[in-house]
Design a protein around this motif. Structure first.
Motif, PDB file in Angstrom:
ATOM      1  N   ARG A 168       0.819  -1.221   0.000  1.00  0.00           N
ATOM      2  CA  ARG A 168       0.000   0.000   0.000  1.00  0.00           C
ATOM      3  C   ARG A 168       0.849   1.265   0.000  1.00  0.00           C
ATOM      4  O   ARG A 168       0.332   2.367   0.127  1.00  0.00           O
ATOM      5  CB  ARG A 168      -0.934   0.028   1.218  1.00  0.00           C
ATOM      6  CG  ARG A 168      -1.848  -1.168   1.418  1.00  0.00           C
ATOM      7  CD  ARG A 168      -2.611  -1.625   0.190  1.00  0.00           C
ATOM      8  NE  ARG A 168      -3.154  -0.533  -0.597  1.00  0.00           N
ATOM      9  CZ  ARG A 168      -3.208  -0.553  -1.932  1.00  0.00           C
ATOM     10  NH1 ARG A 168      -2.756  -1.577  -2.620  1.00  0.00           N
ATOM     11  NH2 ARG A 168      -3.712   0.485  -2.567  1.00  0.00           N
ATOM     12  N   THR A 169       2.171   1.119  -0.106  1.00  0.00           N
ATOM     13  CA  THR A 169       3.091   2.254  -0.125  1.00  0.00           C
ATOM     14  C   THR A 169       3.598   2.452  -1.555  1.00  0.00           C
ATOM     15  O   THR A 169       4.148   1.522  -2.155  1.00  0.00           O
ATOM     16  CB  THR A 169       4.282   2.014   0.823  1.00  0.00           C
ATOM     17  OG1 THR A 169       3.786   1.738   2.139  1.00  0.00           O
ATOM     18  CG2 THR A 169       5.199   3.219   0.881  1.00  0.00           C
ATOM     19  N   ALA A 170       3.393   3.643  -2.102  1.00  0.00           N
ATOM     20  CA  ALA A 170       3.767   3.906  -3.499  1.00  0.00           C
ATOM     21  C   ALA A 170       5.267   3.728  -3.710  1.00  0.00           C
ATOM     22  O   ALA A 170       6.082   4.215  -2.917  1.00  0.00           O
ATOM     23  CB  ALA A 170       3.339   5.308  -3.895  1.00  0.00           C
ATOM     24  N   ASP A 171       5.621   3.040  -4.787  1.00  0.00           N
ATOM     25  CA  ASP A 171       7.024   2.765  -5.085  1.00  0.00           C
ATOM     26  C   ASP A 171       7.690   3.941  -5.801  1.00  0.00           C
ATOM     27  O   ASP A 171       7.030   4.761  -6.443  1.00  0.00           O
ATOM     28  CB  ASP A 171       7.135   1.530  -5.986  1.00  0.00           C
ATOM     29  CG  ASP A 171       6.648   0.265  -5.292  1.00  0.00           C
ATOM     30  OD1 ASP A 171       6.814   0.164  -4.062  1.00  0.00           O
ATOM     31  OD2 ASP A 171       6.083  -0.614  -5.980  1.00  0.00           O
ATOM     32  N   LYS A 207       4.690   9.972 -10.521  1.00  0.00           N
ATOM     33  CA  LYS A 207       4.919   8.795  -9.685  1.00  0.00           C
ATOM     34  C   LYS A 207       6.022   9.076  -8.672  1.00  0.00           C
ATOM     35  O   LYS A 207       5.968   8.615  -7.532  1.00  0.00           O
ATOM     36  CB  LYS A 207       5.282   7.590 -10.557  1.00  0.00           C
ATOM     37  CG  LYS A 207       4.103   6.980 -11.306  1.00  0.00           C
ATOM     38  CD  LYS A 207       4.494   5.687 -11.980  1.00  0.00           C
ATOM     39  CE  LYS A 207       3.301   5.037 -12.664  1.00  0.00           C
ATOM     40  NZ  LYS A 207       3.660   3.752 -13.323  1.00  0.00           N
ATOM     41  N   ALA A 238       5.907   8.949  -4.398  1.00  0.00           N
ATOM     42  CA  ALA A 238       6.682   7.812  -3.880  1.00  0.00           C
ATOM     43  C   ALA A 238       6.704   7.845  -2.351  1.00  0.00           C
ATOM     44  O   ALA A 238       6.966   8.882  -1.745  1.00  0.00           O
ATOM     45  CB  ALA A 238       8.103   7.850  -4.428  1.00  0.00           C
ATOM     46  N   ARG A 266       4.108   7.448  -0.406  1.00  0.00           N
ATOM     47  CA  ARG A 266       2.788   7.778   0.130  1.00  0.00           C
ATOM     48  C   ARG A 266       1.952   6.511   0.278  1.00  0.00           C
ATOM     49  O   ARG A 266       1.983   5.627  -0.572  1.00  0.00           O
ATOM     50  CB  ARG A 266       2.084   8.761  -0.806  1.00  0.00           C
ATOM     51  CG  ARG A 266       0.640   9.054  -0.443  1.00  0.00           C
ATOM     52  CD  ARG A 266       0.077  10.163  -1.315  1.00  0.00           C
ATOM     53  NE  ARG A 266      -1.379  10.233  -1.220  1.00  0.00           N
ATOM     54  CZ  ARG A 266      -2.118  11.261  -1.625  1.00  0.00           C
ATOM     55  NH1 ARG A 266      -1.525  12.325  -2.159  1.00  0.00           N
ATOM     56  NH2 ARG A 266      -3.426  11.232  -1.513  1.00  0.00           N
ATOM     57  N   PHE A 306      -1.626   4.416   0.465  1.00  0.00           N
ATOM     58  CA  PHE A 306      -2.942   4.454  -0.155  1.00  0.00           C
ATOM     59  C   PHE A 306      -3.773   3.291   0.364  1.00  0.00           C
ATOM     60  O   PHE A 306      -3.276   2.174   0.499  1.00  0.00           O
ATOM     61  CB  PHE A 306      -2.843   4.318  -1.681  1.00  0.00           C
ATOM     62  CG  PHE A 306      -2.278   5.518  -2.386  1.00  0.00           C
ATOM     63  CD1 PHE A 306      -3.109   6.493  -2.911  1.00  0.00           C
ATOM     64  CD2 PHE A 306      -0.899   5.663  -2.533  1.00  0.00           C
ATOM     65  CE1 PHE A 306      -2.588   7.601  -3.572  1.00  0.00           C
ATOM     66  CE2 PHE A 306      -0.372   6.764  -3.191  1.00  0.00           C
ATOM     67  CZ  PHE A 306      -1.220   7.742  -3.714  1.00  0.00           C
ATOM     68  N   ALA A 310      -3.735  13.119  -5.123  1.00  0.00           N
ATOM     69  CA  ALA A 310      -2.610  12.335  -5.650  1.00  0.00           C
ATOM     70  C   ALA A 310      -2.175  12.754  -7.039  1.00  0.00           C
ATOM     71  O   ALA A 310      -1.054  12.443  -7.460  1.00  0.00           O
ATOM     72  CB  ALA A 310      -2.988  10.855  -5.650  1.00  0.00           C
TER      73      ALA A 310
END
Length: 469
Positions: A152-155, A166, A170, A172, A174, A227
């Motif tokens: 759930r953590t943006a790469d 993106k 990174a 963040r 969700f 976002a």
């Protein structure tokens, strides 16, 4: 110094914990183990364990089979808040274990099933509690909370320059849910704590995104930007960047507990600590952000605890004193309908006045629980008394009907007590200075020796004088 680490009510608390754990405890109760950060923060200060202990005892008594119930449903979030607060109180290890033993098998109800539903903030908070309960967050209730949180953590994109949007989000967190995405800054701070302690490869990126939510003023905002916006950072004075003391305090607490000693975190904590201290009122209280915009014990306790962890002794003690004033303790002739709820902390002072006659209303009990759960933290920094509890009559004998002066020593600052002789009583609170309290009580009729008493939540003292008609 009087440190009442074993209150007179401890035996009652043990019985309550045992009853709570019946059919729930599968392992021996562990003693609560305050974190290294809290132990370090309290090492150089003299604190009174009483207010946090009696608040913890009350919260333990509010649990039903290891959970707090709101309406007719389990409130997993409040239960975790309570468990984490109780872990700071040495006598509450058994209660923390009882909470864990009920919560762990049901954790999917809080964090989601991991497929259609997966809640990032809840995952971070649950993982933080698992560590407090001395459990493994990578295998908690059959769930790898850390792996799910990483999902759930943006790469970070492979080519940040080619994918700037993106790159902007990174780190963040969700939510994945049919109901929408409700991840926020508070959830991000729990995620950073959980990922950092797990030594996740995504911890640094999550931390960096959290630090973007800190405004130049030092405060953290409560909500993320949309976002799809290129600017994901807080900007003071801009809509969507309204600062929030509760979010700031929780960011501080979770960053401190994460153990991250990087220069970026050290700098962020210093700025946040300065902002919080500047926001504190002379009374010691803190005001919540809009739309609440009121002074209250929740915001004050969290802010005071955060400042305590940052070793701001004066600010943390001032906050604790204000919170303690909202913890009614009515004993002896000072009894009210709140006596049976000794230890509970009111959200605001007017709630105490409204409940002294009829007790805590059923519809308000949830508010008292939420206030008390967080108050336990802020009360950790309540200053200790200077002396042993004593009451002294300035006269050895007097006539009935006379008002005689009594002196009380050893009340901790803001500590509530009841002074009494037969037929007369007074409620008193310890002075901020810790100095003696001097009050007069009217003596009853009768040729005999009369006893003057002073009673706190966990201690009492007495004296006597000869009374004649």
């Amino acid at each position: 110094m009087r440190h009442r680490n074993r209150p007179l009510r401890t035996a009652t608390a043990v019985l309550a914990t045992a009853a709570l754990g019946a059919g729930v405890l599968g392992t021996s109760p562990a003693s609560a183990d305050p974190s290294p950060a809290l132990r370090s923060a309290k090492a150089a200060v003299s604190t009174d364990s009483t207010p946090s202990t009696i608040a913890a005892e009350w919260m333990a008594g509010e649990l039903e089979n290891g959970l707090l119930i709101s309406g007719t449903n389990p409130d997993f979030g409040l239960t975790i808040d309570t468990g984490m607060a109780l872990s700071t109180v040495s006598s509450q290890g058994g209660t923390v274990t009882a909470i864990n033993n009920t919560l762990e098998p049901r954790i999917a109800e809080y964090v989601g099933n991991g497929t259609a539903e997966s809640y990032a903030g809840a995952l971070g908070k649950a993982a933080a509690f698992a560590r407090v309960a001395k459990k493994n967050p990578t295998s908690y209730g059959g769930i790898n909370l850390i792996a799910r949180l990483e999902e759930r953590t943006a790469d970070v994109p492979a080519d940040p320059a080619a994918e700037p949007q993106k790159a902007a989000i990174a780190g963040r967190i969700f939510d994945k849910s049919a109901s929408g995405n409700f991840a926020n800054v508070v959830g991000q701070s729990y995620a950073v704590r959980a990922l950092t302690l797990a030594q996740s490869t995504e911890a640094a990126t999550a931390r960096d995104f959290l630090l973007k939510q800190q405004c130049a003023s030092g405060a953290f905002r409560a909500d993320f930007a949309n976002a799809d916006l290129p600017n994901q950072s807080c900007t003071d004075g801009v809509a969507g960047s309204e600062v929030d003391p509760d979010a700031t305090a929780l960011a501080v607490i979770n960053l401190v507990e994460s153990g991250d000693k990087s220069a970026a975190v050290v700098g962020a904590l210093a700025k946040a600590g300065t902002w919080l201290a500047d926001r504190q009122r002379n009374s010691g209280a803190f005001r919540a952000a809009a739309p609440v915009s009121k002074i209250n014990t929740n915001t004050t306790a969290l802010s005071g605890y955060a400042l305590g962890l940052l070793k701001n002794r004066e600010a943390s003690q001032k906050a604790a004193l204000w919170v303690r004033k909202n913890q009614p303790v009515d004993k002896y002739k000072c009894r009210t309908a709140l006596t049976k709820d000794t230890g509970a902390v009111a959200y605001r002072k007017d709630r105490v006045k409204a409940s002294t006659t009829s007790g805590i209303p059923a519809e308000a009990r949830d508010e008292w629980r939420r206030a008390t759960a967080q108050a336990i933290l802020g009360l950790q920094f309540a200053p200790a008394s200077k002396d042993k509890l004593r009451i002294v009559s300035v006269r050895k004998q007097a006539r009935s009907g006379e008002r005689v002066q009594f002196r009380v020593f050893g009340l901790a600052p803001s500590e509530s007590a009841c002074m009494q002789v037969k037929g007369d009583f007074l409620r008193v609170k310890g002075k901020k200075s810790g100095d003696k309290i001097v009050r007069k009580l009217q003596l009853p009729a009768g040729n005999q020796r009369r006893v003057g008493l002073v009673k706190t939540s966990d201690d009492e003292a007495r004296t006597s004088l000869r009374v004649s008609n």
